[in-house]
Design a protein around this motif. Structure first.
Motif, mmCIF file in Angstrom:
data_model
loop_
_atom_site.group_PDB
_atom_site.id
_atom_site.type_symbol
_atom_site.label_atom_id
_atom_site.label_comp_id
_atom_site.label_asym_id
_atom_site.label_seq_id
_atom_site.Cartn_x
_atom_site.Cartn_y
_atom_site.Cartn_z
ATOM 1 N N ASP A 55 0.871 -1.165 0.000
ATOM 2 C CA ASP A 55 0.000 0.000 0.000
ATOM 3 C C ASP A 55 0.912 1.219 0.000
ATOM 4 O O ASP A 55 1.538 1.536 1.023
ATOM 5 N N GLY A 56 1.063 1.844 -1.154
ATOM 6 C CA GLY A 56 1.999 2.958 -1.278
ATOM 7 C C GLY A 56 3.420 2.465 -1.086
ATOM 8 O O GLY A 56 3.882 1.574 -1.789
ATOM 9 N N ASP A 57 4.107 3.024 -0.098
ATOM 10 C CA ASP A 57 5.486 2.619 0.178
ATOM 11 C C ASP A 57 5.589 1.696 1.394
ATOM 12 O O ASP A 57 6.654 1.590 2.012
ATOM 13 N N THR A 58 4.492 1.024 1.730
ATOM 14 C CA THR A 58 4.484 0.108 2.868
ATOM 15 C C THR A 58 4.121 -1.302 2.417
ATOM 16 O O THR A 58 3.137 -1.502 1.702
ATOM 17 N N THR A 79 7.180 -3.299 6.297
ATOM 18 C CA THR A 79 8.363 -2.713 5.682
ATOM 19 C C THR A 79 8.037 -1.371 5.044
ATOM 20 O O THR A 79 7.016 -1.226 4.372
ATOM 21 N N ARG A 80 8.947 -0.434 5.218
ATOM 22 C CA ARG A 80 8.833 0.883 4.581
ATOM 23 C C ARG A 80 9.867 0.944 3.460
ATOM 24 O O ARG A 80 11.059 0.688 3.686
ATOM 25 N N ILE A 81 9.415 1.288 2.244
ATOM 26 C CA ILE A 81 10.295 1.392 1.074
ATOM 27 C C ILE A 81 10.758 2.829 0.921
ATOM 28 O O ILE A 81 9.955 3.757 0.992
ATOM 29 N N SER A 82 12.058 3.006 0.702
ATOM 30 C CA SER A 82 12.586 4.335 0.379
ATOM 31 C C SER A 82 13.628 4.189 -0.720
ATOM 32 O O SER A 82 14.063 3.085 -1.043
ATOM 33 N N LEU A 90 15.709 0.827 -0.660
ATOM 34 C CA LEU A 90 16.028 0.376 0.689
ATOM 35 C C LEU A 90 14.726 -0.041 1.358
ATOM 36 O O LEU A 90 13.724 0.673 1.273
ATOM 37 N N LEU A 91 14.737 -1.199 2.004
ATOM 38 C CA LEU A 91 13.579 -1.704 2.734
ATOM 39 C C LEU A 91 13.910 -1.699 4.221
ATOM 40 O O LEU A 91 14.784 -2.439 4.669
ATOM 41 N N ASP A 92 13.235 -0.841 4.992
ATOM 42 C CA ASP A 92 13.399 -0.796 6.445
ATOM 43 C C ASP A 92 12.298 -1.653 7.057
ATOM 44 O O ASP A 92 11.108 -1.331 6.923
ATOM 45 N N GLU A 93 12.690 -2.727 7.716
ATOM 46 C CA GLU A 93 11.753 -3.758 8.165
ATOM 47 C C GLU A 93 11.593 -3.779 9.691
ATOM 48 O O GLU A 93 12.564 -3.649 10.421
ATOM 49 N N THR A 94 10.360 -3.984 10.116
ATOM 50 C CA THR A 94 10.040 -4.274 11.511
ATOM 51 C C THR A 94 9.348 -5.626 11.493
ATOM 52 O O THR A 94 8.302 -5.782 10.856
ATOM 53 N N ALA A 107 17.470 -3.773 7.820
ATOM 54 C CA ALA A 107 17.486 -2.998 6.582
ATOM 55 C C ALA A 107 17.985 -3.904 5.469
ATOM 56 O O ALA A 107 18.992 -4.593 5.610
ATOM 57 N N VAL A 108 17.256 -3.902 4.370
ATOM 58 C CA VAL A 108 17.588 -4.725 3.212
ATOM 59 C C VAL A 108 17.700 -3.783 2.027
ATOM 60 O O VAL A 108 16.776 -3.014 1.754
#
Length: 121
Positions: A55-58, A79-82, A90-94, A107-108
């Motif tokens: 959904d968007g960048d998530t 995950t938040r995509i930037s 970059l994928l910042d994952e929780t 971070a991937v």
């Protein structure tokens, strides 16, 4: 919104505490119509799969994997995509395990075109 993940290859920046993936793990992402999925392997992971939505960048997905010790594990990740300055993603994952105790962040990052894949994939 960040570009599509479809066909992109990612690698973790480091091994997270309580995690099993490391810098030699490779994730091959696919994406279509808000659905994301990936296969991954390398390091301690013999085979892993993830599936979820975007959904968007998530991203919101579940993952399941088999490690070299023959143990299966499953969990949930948001995950938040930037975008990095050079255009890679970059994928910042929780994440949190659902099959055992533990949670964390990681971070991937997308591998540059032509980057060697130590898993021969």
């Amino acid at each position: 919104m960040a570009p599509t993940l479809d066909g992109r290859i990612f690698a973790p920046r480091a091994r997270p505490d309580q995690g099993e993936v490391d810098a030699s793990t490779r994730f091959r992402y696919r994406e279509a119509d808000g659905v994301v999925w990936a296969d991954y392997a390398g390091g301690d992971i013999l085979r892993g799969h993830l599936v979820g939505t975007r959904d968007g960048d998530t991203l919101d997905f579940r993952y399941v994997q088999l490690n070299r010790a023959g143990v299966t594990s499953a969990g949930h990740c948001v995950t938040r995509i930037s975008e990095l300055p050079d255009g890679r993603l970059l994928l910042d994952e929780t994440w949190e395990w659902e099959s055992r105790p533990g949670q964390g962040t990681s971070a991937v990052e997308e591998l540059a075109d032509g980057a060697p894949d130590p898993n021969g994939r």
